[in-house]
Design a protein around this motif. Structure first.
Motif, PDB file in Angstrom:
ATOM      1  N   SER A   1       0.843  -1.184   0.000  1.00 15.99           N
ATOM      2  CA  SER A   1       0.000   0.000   0.000  1.00 15.99           C
ATOM      3  C   SER A   1       0.878   1.234   0.000  1.00 15.99           C
ATOM      4  N   GLN A   2       0.361   2.315  -0.625  1.00 18.27           N
ATOM      5  CA  GLN A   2       1.167   3.514  -0.676  1.00 18.27           C
ATOM      6  C   GLN A   2       1.181   4.157   0.704  1.00 18.27           C
ATOM      7  N   GLN A   3       2.219   4.902   0.930  1.00 18.82           N
ATOM      8  CA  GLN A   3       2.416   5.417   2.274  1.00 18.82           C
ATOM      9  C   GLN A   3       3.215   6.699   2.185  1.00 18.82           C
ATOM     10  N   SER A  28       2.305   5.416  -7.395  1.00 16.02           N
ATOM     11  CA  SER A  28       1.814   6.520  -8.218  1.00 16.02           C
ATOM     12  C   SER A  28       0.600   7.161  -7.566  1.00 16.02           C
ATOM     13  N   ILE A  29       0.515   8.457  -7.716  1.00 16.20           N
ATOM     14  CA  ILE A  29      -0.594   9.196  -7.125  1.00 16.20           C
ATOM     15  C   ILE A  29      -1.155  10.147  -8.168  1.00 16.20           C
ATOM     16  N   ASN A  30      -2.366  10.613  -7.970  1.00 15.74           N
ATOM     17  CA  ASN A  30      -2.833  11.694  -8.827  1.00 15.74           C
ATOM     18  C   ASN A  30      -2.939  13.012  -8.060  1.00 15.74           C
ATOM     19  N   ASN A  31      -2.789  12.944  -6.750  1.00 16.06           N
ATOM     20  CA  ASN A  31      -2.625  14.176  -5.994  1.00 16.06           C
ATOM     21  C   ASN A  31      -2.028  13.859  -4.631  1.00 16.06           C
ATOM     22  N   LEU A  32      -1.536  14.882  -3.986  1.00 14.61           N
ATOM     23  CA  LEU A  32      -0.991  14.754  -2.645  1.00 14.61           C
ATOM     24  C   LEU A  32      -1.497  15.941  -1.844  1.00 14.61           C
ATOM     25  N   ASP A  66       7.514  16.331  -6.662  1.00 13.80           N
ATOM     26  CA  ASP A  66       8.423  15.733  -7.645  1.00 13.80           C
ATOM     27  C   ASP A  66       7.997  14.285  -7.813  1.00 13.80           C
ATOM     28  N   THR A  67       7.243  14.029  -8.867  1.00 18.25           N
ATOM     29  CA  THR A  67       6.712  12.670  -9.050  1.00 18.25           C
ATOM     30  C   THR A  67       7.801  11.684  -9.448  1.00 18.25           C
TER      31      THR A  67
END
Lengths: 113, 114
Positions: A1-3, A28-32, A66-67
């Motif tokens: 899982s992303q963290q 990968s995310i589409n927002n933070l 910074d992706t």
């Protein structure tokens, strides 16, 4: 899982100085998003940055993303004693509309008067 | 400005007792969430709720937990038989149909299980 994981865990600065907090995440995310939590209180949404944005400003807050490095930073300029709080980055998980947020461990910021 | 409210602010209960934590989300929001934060630890997702049913739930959200939207305004989290390790801050959150991931959090209920 992303963290999301923030660093430093704790930061103590003098009023008027700038505070920088960093967040790293794994997938990968589409927002933070960044949230603030005053001691024993709820979470207050500060700012959301989308994956196609590199920098965003809101008042004294500046967020970068910074992706390629899977990292984000939150800069608070000209800090005030009232900025003393815990700061968390959070990323949405899932593909539906009701996406849960995954929070990091937070940075405890203390601004000394 | 509209805000999410939660009651009570602090609940003390004996182990094995049932507790109901209440939340009033922002009125035009349609997605509702419960999170918890054990003292000194991360905020953890418990459950999301949309269209009168659970959308997702975490491993923490076992059979002891349930959620309900009994009327048009309240959103409740019930813990049937509390354990010591359920002691935590419980946060309700909501967001709108627009699909924004920004969630608006309530002030939390501090649950203490003795």
């Amino acid at each position: 899982s992303q963290q999301g994981e923030e660093d430093p865990q704790a930061l103590s600065i003098q009023e008027g100085e700038n505070a920088t907090m960093n967040c790293s995440y794994k997938t990968s995310i589409n927002n933070l998003q960044w949230y603030r939590q005053n001691s024993g209180r709820g979470l207050v949404h500060l700012i959301l940055i989308r994956s196609n944005e590199r920098e965003k400003h809101s008042g004294r807050l500046r967020v970068t993303l910074d992706t390629s490095k899977k990292s984000s930073s939150l800069l608070i300029t000209a800090s005030r004693a009232a900025d003393t709080a815990s700061y968390f980055c959070a990323t949405p998980l899932g593909s539906g509309s009701a996406r849960q947020l995954t929070f990091g461990s937070g940075t405890q910021l203390t601004v000394l008067p | 400005e509209p805000e999410v409210t939660q009651t009570p602010s602090h609940q003390v209960t004996q182990m094995g007792q049932e507790v109901i934590l209440r939340c009033v989300p922002i009125s035009n929001h349609l997605y509702f969430y419960w999170y918890r934060q054990i003292l000194g630890q991360k905020v953890e997702f418990l459950v999301s709720f949309y269209n009168n049913e659970i959308s997702e739930k975490s491993e923490i959200f076992d059979d002891q937990f349930s959620v309900e939207r009994p009327d048009g305004s309240n959103f409740t989290l019930k813990i049937r038989s509390t354990k010591l390790e359920d002691s935590a801050m419980y946060f309700c959150a909501s967001n709108s149909l627009a699909g924004t991931d920004t969630q608006y959090f309530g002030p939390g209920t501090r649950l203490t299980v003795l």
